[in-house]
Design an enzyme around this catalytic site. Structure first.
Site, PDB file in Angstrom:
ATOM      1  N   LYS A  90     -12.829 -13.874 -17.063  1.00  0.00           N
ATOM      2  CA  LYS A  90     -14.142 -13.215 -17.106  1.00  0.00           C
ATOM      3  C   LYS A  90     -13.916 -11.795 -16.588  1.00  0.00           C
ATOM      4  O   LYS A  90     -13.831 -11.563 -15.383  1.00  0.00           O
ATOM      5  CB  LYS A  90     -15.128 -13.971 -16.210  1.00  0.00           C
ATOM      6  CG  LYS A  90     -16.598 -13.816 -16.560  1.00  0.00           C
ATOM      7  CD  LYS A  90     -17.155 -12.427 -16.452  1.00  0.00           C
ATOM      8  CE  LYS A  90     -17.455 -11.958 -15.060  1.00  0.00           C
ATOM      9  NZ  LYS A  90     -17.822 -10.516 -15.004  1.00  0.00           N
ATOM     10  N   CYS A  94      -7.883  -0.853  -4.598  1.00  0.00           N
ATOM     11  CA  CYS A  94      -7.940  -1.743  -3.429  1.00  0.00           C
ATOM     12  C   CYS A  94      -6.931  -1.316  -2.382  1.00  0.00           C
ATOM     13  O   CYS A  94      -7.184  -1.371  -1.196  1.00  0.00           O
ATOM     14  CB  CYS A  94      -7.701  -3.178  -3.855  1.00  0.00           C
ATOM     15  SG  CYS A  94      -6.151  -3.380  -4.733  1.00  0.00           S
ATOM     16  N   GLU A 105      -8.237 -11.618  -3.863  1.00  0.00           N
ATOM     17  CA  GLU A 105      -7.642 -10.284  -3.724  1.00  0.00           C
ATOM     18  C   GLU A 105      -8.795  -9.321  -3.527  1.00  0.00           C
ATOM     19  O   GLU A 105      -9.478  -8.952  -4.489  1.00  0.00           O
ATOM     20  CB  GLU A 105      -6.860  -9.914  -5.000  1.00  0.00           C
ATOM     21  CG  GLU A 105      -5.654 -10.787  -5.284  1.00  0.00           C
ATOM     22  CD  GLU A 105      -4.421 -10.402  -4.462  1.00  0.00           C
ATOM     23  OE1 GLU A 105      -4.533  -9.538  -3.573  1.00  0.00           O
ATOM     24  OE2 GLU A 105      -3.363 -10.988  -4.708  1.00  0.00           O
ATOM     25  N   GLU A 146     -14.362   0.143   3.731  1.00  0.00           N
ATOM     26  CA  GLU A 146     -13.837   0.560   2.423  1.00  0.00           C
ATOM     27  C   GLU A 146     -14.923   1.345   1.692  1.00  0.00           C
ATOM     28  O   GLU A 146     -16.012   0.833   1.442  1.00  0.00           O
ATOM     29  CB  GLU A 146     -13.460  -0.670   1.586  1.00  0.00           C
ATOM     30  CG  GLU A 146     -12.821  -0.287   0.266  1.00  0.00           C
ATOM     31  CD  GLU A 146     -12.558  -1.487  -0.637  1.00  0.00           C
ATOM     32  OE1 GLU A 146     -13.504  -2.260  -0.888  1.00  0.00           O
ATOM     33  OE2 GLU A 146     -11.412  -1.631  -1.105  1.00  0.00           O
TER      34      GLU A 146
HETATM   35  P1  NAD Z   1     -17.206  -7.004  -7.612  1.00  0.00           P
HETATM   36  O1  NAD Z   1     -16.889  -7.983  -6.548  1.00  0.00           O
HETATM   37  O2  NAD Z   1     -18.564  -6.440  -7.668  1.00  0.00           O
HETATM   38  O3  NAD Z   1     -16.935  -7.647  -9.054  1.00  0.00           O
HETATM   39  C1  NAD Z   1     -15.709  -8.237  -9.387  1.00  0.00           C
HETATM   40  C2  NAD Z   1     -15.928  -9.279 -10.472  1.00  0.00           C
HETATM   41  O4  NAD Z   1     -16.738 -10.331  -9.949  1.00  0.00           O
HETATM   42  C3  NAD Z   1     -16.643  -8.755 -11.714  1.00  0.00           C
HETATM   43  O5  NAD Z   1     -16.055  -9.324 -12.865  1.00  0.00           O
HETATM   44  C4  NAD Z   1     -18.056  -9.304 -11.532  1.00  0.00           C
HETATM   45  O6  NAD Z   1     -18.727  -9.510 -12.761  1.00  0.00           O
HETATM   46  C5  NAD Z   1     -17.781 -10.633 -10.853  1.00  0.00           C
HETATM   47  N1  NAD Z   1     -18.917 -11.187 -10.092  1.00  0.00           N
HETATM   48  C6  NAD Z   1     -19.926 -10.516  -9.504  1.00  0.00           C
HETATM   49  N2  NAD Z   1     -20.804 -11.386  -8.941  1.00  0.00           N
HETATM   50  C7  NAD Z   1     -20.317 -12.632  -9.163  1.00  0.00           C
HETATM   51  C8  NAD Z   1     -20.753 -13.938  -8.821  1.00  0.00           C
HETATM   52  N3  NAD Z   1     -21.881 -14.156  -8.114  1.00  0.00           N
HETATM   53  N4  NAD Z   1     -20.025 -14.998  -9.226  1.00  0.00           N
HETATM   54  C9  NAD Z   1     -18.874 -14.805  -9.927  1.00  0.00           C
HETATM   55  N5  NAD Z   1     -18.420 -13.598 -10.296  1.00  0.00           N
HETATM   56  C10 NAD Z   1     -19.120 -12.504  -9.909  1.00  0.00           C
HETATM   57  O7  NAD Z   1     -16.082  -5.866  -7.474  1.00  0.00           O
HETATM   58  P2  NAD Z   1     -15.933  -4.534  -8.315  1.00  0.00           P
HETATM   59  O8  NAD Z   1     -16.991  -3.581  -7.885  1.00  0.00           O
HETATM   60  O9  NAD Z   1     -15.792  -4.860  -9.753  1.00  0.00           O
HETATM   61  O10 NAD Z   1     -14.485  -4.030  -7.788  1.00  0.00           O
HETATM   62  C11 NAD Z   1     -14.315  -3.324  -6.628  1.00  0.00           C
HETATM   63  C12 NAD Z   1     -13.765  -4.191  -5.516  1.00  0.00           C
HETATM   64  O11 NAD Z   1     -12.597  -4.881  -5.959  1.00  0.00           O
HETATM   65  C13 NAD Z   1     -13.311  -3.378  -4.321  1.00  0.00           C
HETATM   66  O12 NAD Z   1     -13.775  -3.958  -3.122  1.00  0.00           O
HETATM   67  C14 NAD Z   1     -11.786  -3.446  -4.386  1.00  0.00           C
HETATM   68  O13 NAD Z   1     -11.149  -3.280  -3.149  1.00  0.00           O
HETATM   69  C15 NAD Z   1     -11.564  -4.784  -4.980  1.00  0.00           C
HETATM   70  N6  NAD Z   1     -10.240  -4.867  -5.616  1.00  0.00           N
HETATM   71  C16 NAD Z   1      -9.254  -5.585  -5.011  1.00  0.00           C
HETATM   72  C17 NAD Z   1      -7.969  -5.639  -5.563  1.00  0.00           C
HETATM   73  C18 NAD Z   1      -6.856  -6.403  -4.902  1.00  0.00           C
HETATM   74  O14 NAD Z   1      -5.881  -6.710  -5.564  1.00  0.00           O
HETATM   75  N7  NAD Z   1      -6.936  -6.729  -3.627  1.00  0.00           N
HETATM   76  C19 NAD Z   1      -7.715  -4.964  -6.765  1.00  0.00           C
HETATM   77  C20 NAD Z   1      -8.741  -4.249  -7.354  1.00  0.00           C
HETATM   78  C21 NAD Z   1     -10.009  -4.209  -6.766  1.00  0.00           C
END
Ligand code: NAD
Length: 484
Positions: free
Chosen positions: A180, A289, A255, A386
């Site tokens: 997804k 991240c 992650e 962050e």
């Molecule tokens: P987000 O958590 O808003 O969304 C991530 C994913 O989760 C999206 O596909 C979203 O549709 C889905 N999602 C949202 N609500 C959900 C729910 N209730 N149930 C299931 N899925 C749901 O994050 P973002 O804004 O897309 O990305 C930014 C964040 O990602 C930052 O905090 C960043 O640090 C982190 N990140 C971490 C890594 C790592 O490897 N540690 C890598 C990239 C990004």
């Protein structure tokens, strides 16, 4: 321009090896962050689409995909890697427009995607169990087996890199996957469907279902036939994922975010460190991240580092992604507001340098200036949370003990680096830092497909990348045979 480069549908889901309309006719819009234009319509998948995707993955495990040997799976992944390599420029172009990242950075992501499939393709038939000495009349051995159906939820900031690492390792272990992708950037995720078909992946082994987190994402994590969840995203949603998964006792890899420090000691090679100190903070407009948003500097060399960093910072250019300057826009107006909101807390701080905008940026693009703040207290909000934008703080420290205390003062623990030529100090500090990865006299080491990656605390748990990820995407069976 984008449509000429798309060779697959973007308004469908990829399930059971086919492009399909999803149940809901409603479509979601994808925006080009550089100019605010709508570039594509994508599906708004719901629980019915997720159910089909999970069922098709389960079926694949019981038939074609499940019957392949490890070597055959490896060949498919290697083929997929080759197909990605043949399309590097197209994929980079699509990602650059969709995510808003400078073209060169998007090209590096496409190269990493190919490299992940190559690495995991090669690893497939090299993961082995053990024989265990036990009682005299027994032969005991272990088998690494796939979990079954794995759910993958990923963010918008590095779609290609994250798909490579999470799908690559899971497929290598023989799981069938349901991905997804983010509703804010998912065009390259959809490309994987077409490339997987071309590579010859059996129906149902890879399924891609774009939709909203609270609808498609929620249905995926709560589906009763999901056996493992790999989530990359924010801390806030990570907590939801873990508690939802707990209801079915499904294992989860998280992650999440970071507030990663680089520690510059007085004997550091400052000129070598300089590009790493800055690039690690501003790459992908700071939406990384593992962004290094905290620079810890020994008071003994503080003025020299400040001067050199400021001088480089003031040359940073922000432009539309395809112009390929240092920074593109941030992903959305929402993200821009998050960053601006943090900057409201910077009034007591000294901004010692900032980059500059190209003079004719589209008004509807989401642009943020990179900013460097000096002399920041480690406990300040901007030094603890962050931000996910191109904002870095410099924190002076007294000595090694002080540096370690400051480095470990946040809730995160993802990546860190140490700049010193003193070998004993390198070892001491690397051990003392709470972080999933520690780099010495470098930062990030070029993506590091081979290097296990993941965090502790608010950065999540479990490891992806490298060989280690194969353990996370598998379960261990112990077989104890008693001799007749
Ligand atoms: P987000 O958590 O808003 O969304 C991530 C994913 O989760 C999206 O596909 C979203 O549709 C889905 N999602 C949202 N609500 C959900 C729910 N209730 N149930 C299931 N899925 C749901 O994050 P973002 O804004 O897309 O990305 C930014 C964040 O990602 C930052 O905090 C960043 O640090 C982190 N990140 C971490 C890594 C790592 O490897 N540690 C890598 C990239 C990004």
């Amino acid at each position: 321009m984008l449509t000429e480069n798309l060779w697959y549908p973007t308004d469908k889901i990829f399930v059971n090896g086919k492009w399909k309309d999803c149940h809901s006719e409603k479509k979601l819009s994808l925006e080009n962050p550089s100019n605010g234009e709508i570039i594509a319509k994508i599906t708004d998948a719901d629980e019915r689409d997720i159910d089909e995707a999970v069922n098709s993955a389960s079926k694949a495990l019981r038939s074609s995909w499940g019957n392949l040997s490890a070597t055959e799976r490896g060949r498919l992944l290697l083929k997929l890697s080759e197909l990605v390599k043949n399309r590097l420029d197209k994929l980079a172009f699509i990602e650059s427009i969709d995510v808003g990242k400078p073209l060169k950075q998007a090209k590096n992501d496409a190269i990493a995607l190919a490299r992940y499939f190559e690495f995991y393709g090669g690893a497939c038939d090299k993961i082995m169990g053990e024989t265990i000495p036990y009682l005299k009349d027994y032969t005991v051995y272990t088998l690494r087996e796939p979990h079954g159906v794995t759910g993958h939820i990923i963010p918008w900031n590095y779609p290609m890199q994250i798909i490579g690492r999470t799908l690559g390792a899971s497929l290598a272990m023989g799981n069938a996957c349901v991905l997804k992708p983010s509703e804010e950037a998912c065009l390259t995720a959809l490309a994987i469907g077409e490339l997987a078909t071309e590579a010859g992946f059996p129906e149902g082994s890879i399924n891609i279902v774009p939709g909203l987190g609270k609808k498609a994402g929620k249905s995926l994590i709560s589906h009763p036939n999901i056996d493992h969840i790999s989530f990359t995203g924010s801390v806030e949603i990570g907590k939801i994922i873990q508690s939802e998964a707990a209801k079915n006792l499904v294992p989860v890899t998280l992650e999440l975010g970071g507030k990663s420090p680089q520690i510059v000691f007085e004997d550091a090679n400052i000129d070598k460190a300089l590009p790493f100190l800055i690039n690690a903070g501003i790459q992908n407009a700071g939406q990384t991240c593992s962004a290094s948003s905290r620079i810890l500097v020994s008071k003994k060399i503080y003025s020299e580092v400040i001067e050199k960093m400021s001088s480089s910072y003031s040359k940073l250019k922000v432009d539309q992604a395809l112009e390929d300057k240092d920074l593109g826009p941030v992903i959305s107006n929402r993200q821009k507001k998050v960053i601006q909101n943090y900057l409201n807390f910077s009034k007591d701080l000294e901004c010692i340098a900032e980059g500059h905008f190209n003079s004719n940026l589209p008004k509807k693009g989401h642009y943020v200036l990179p900013k460097l703040y000096g002399n920041v207290k480690y406990s300040h909000k901007l030094a603890q949370e962050e931000i996910f934008g191109p904002i870095q703080v410099i924190i002076p420290f007294e000595d090694e003990e002080d540096a370690i205390k400051i480095a470990n003062s946040t809730k995160y623990g993802l990546v860190a680096s140490i700049w010193t030529l003193d070998g004993a100090r390198q070892m001491r500090v690397a051990k003392a830092i709470k972080s999933g990865q520690v780099f010495i006299n470098n930062y990030g080491a070029g993506g590091g497909v081979e290097l296990p990656f993941g965090g502790s605390g608010y950065s999540g748990h479990g490891r992806e990348k490298g060989f280690e990820a194969l353990y996370g995407f598998s379960t261990l069976k112990t077989i104890a045979a008693m001799h007749e």
